[in-house]
Design a protein around this motif. Structure first.
Motif, PDB file in Angstrom:
ATOM      1  N   ALA A 103       0.829  -1.208   0.000  1.00  0.00           N
ATOM      2  CA  ALA A 103       0.000   0.000   0.000  1.00  0.00           C
ATOM      3  C   ALA A 103       0.858   1.251   0.000  1.00  0.00           C
ATOM      4  O   ALA A 103       1.992   1.243   0.478  1.00  0.00           O
ATOM      5  CB  ALA A 103      -0.916  -0.016   1.209  1.00  0.00           C
ATOM      6  N   THR A 104       0.280   2.310  -0.516  1.00  0.00           N
ATOM      7  CA  THR A 104       0.902   3.624  -0.519  1.00  0.00           C
ATOM      8  C   THR A 104       0.132   4.507   0.435  1.00  0.00           C
ATOM      9  O   THR A 104      -1.095   4.629   0.321  1.00  0.00           O
ATOM     10  CB  THR A 104       0.887   4.237  -1.930  1.00  0.00           C
ATOM     11  N   MET A 105       0.829   5.086   1.384  1.00  0.00           N
ATOM     12  CA  MET A 105       0.186   5.967   2.353  1.00  0.00           C
ATOM     13  C   MET A 105      -0.375   7.206   1.663  1.00  0.00           C
ATOM     14  O   MET A 105       0.167   7.674   0.656  1.00  0.00           O
ATOM     15  CB  MET A 105       1.176   6.394   3.436  1.00  0.00           C
ATOM     16  N   ASP A 106      -1.415   7.724   2.231  1.00  0.00           N
ATOM     17  CA  ASP A 106      -2.026   8.941   1.748  1.00  0.00           C
ATOM     18  C   ASP A 106      -1.004  10.074   1.805  1.00  0.00           C
ATOM     19  O   ASP A 106      -0.125  10.081   2.665  1.00  0.00           O
ATOM     20  CB  ASP A 106      -3.240   9.266   2.620  1.00  0.00           C
ATOM     21  N   ASP A 107      -1.130  11.050   0.932  1.00  0.00           N
ATOM     22  CA  ASP A 107      -0.178  12.164   0.883  1.00  0.00           C
ATOM     23  C   ASP A 107      -0.274  13.108   2.075  1.00  0.00           C
ATOM     24  O   ASP A 107       0.589  13.952   2.251  1.00  0.00           O
ATOM     25  CB  ASP A 107      -0.362  12.961  -0.400  1.00  0.00           C
ATOM     26  N   SER A 108      -1.296  12.967   2.886  1.00  0.00           N
ATOM     27  CA  SER A 108      -1.452  13.884   4.017  1.00  0.00           C
ATOM     28  C   SER A 108      -0.611  13.482   5.224  1.00  0.00           C
ATOM     29  O   SER A 108      -0.692  14.099   6.271  1.00  0.00           O
ATOM     30  CB  SER A 108      -2.932  13.949   4.433  1.00  0.00           C
ATOM     31  N   GLN A 109       0.208  12.462   5.098  1.00  0.00           N
ATOM     32  CA  GLN A 109       1.051  11.998   6.206  1.00  0.00           C
ATOM     33  C   GLN A 109       1.994  13.067   6.633  1.00  0.00           C
ATOM     34  O   GLN A 109       2.741  13.608   5.962  1.00  0.00           O
ATOM     35  CB  GLN A 109       1.847  10.755   5.804  1.00  0.00           C
TER      36      GLN A 109
END
Length: 109
Positions: A103-109
């Protein structure tokens, strides 16, 4: 095996292998203000359902926006729910009795 694979691709200076209890490891990494673009999670299969939310709370602050997370689990368990993680993209794969989530984490991390 992991360290051998790292040596084969000549990336030892860019890789950290932490082989200890995840709670202690994540506490140390947070206090050291470490951030990661790639995280492999290989928990005891039988414990994963019970610790997923705690694991997410401990690991998520260590990840950069867009980080890749790979979680290994038992294929017998079916699709793995990962509450607490916010993914932009997710792929599930099965290899015999082992399943993985990439999975790729959301950009809001």
């Amino acid at each position: 095996a992991i360290r051998r694979n790292i040596a084969m691709v000549d990336e030892a200076e860019r890789v950290s292998v932490i082989a200890r209890d995840w709670r202690a490891a994540t506490r140390t990494l947070r206090s050291d203000q470490r951030r990661f673009t790639l995280c492999f999670i290989d928990p005891p299969y039988d414990d994963l359902g019970a610790i997923t939310a705690q694991l997410a709370a401990a690991v998520t602050p260590l990840l950069t926006a867009g980080a890749t997370v790979v979680v290994e689990h038992s294929a017998r368990a079916g699709t793995l729910e990962l509450p607490g993680f916010t993914f932009r993209q997710r792929a599930d794969r099965t290899y015999g009795g082992t399943a993985i989530v990439i999975a790729t984490m959301d950009d809001s991390q």
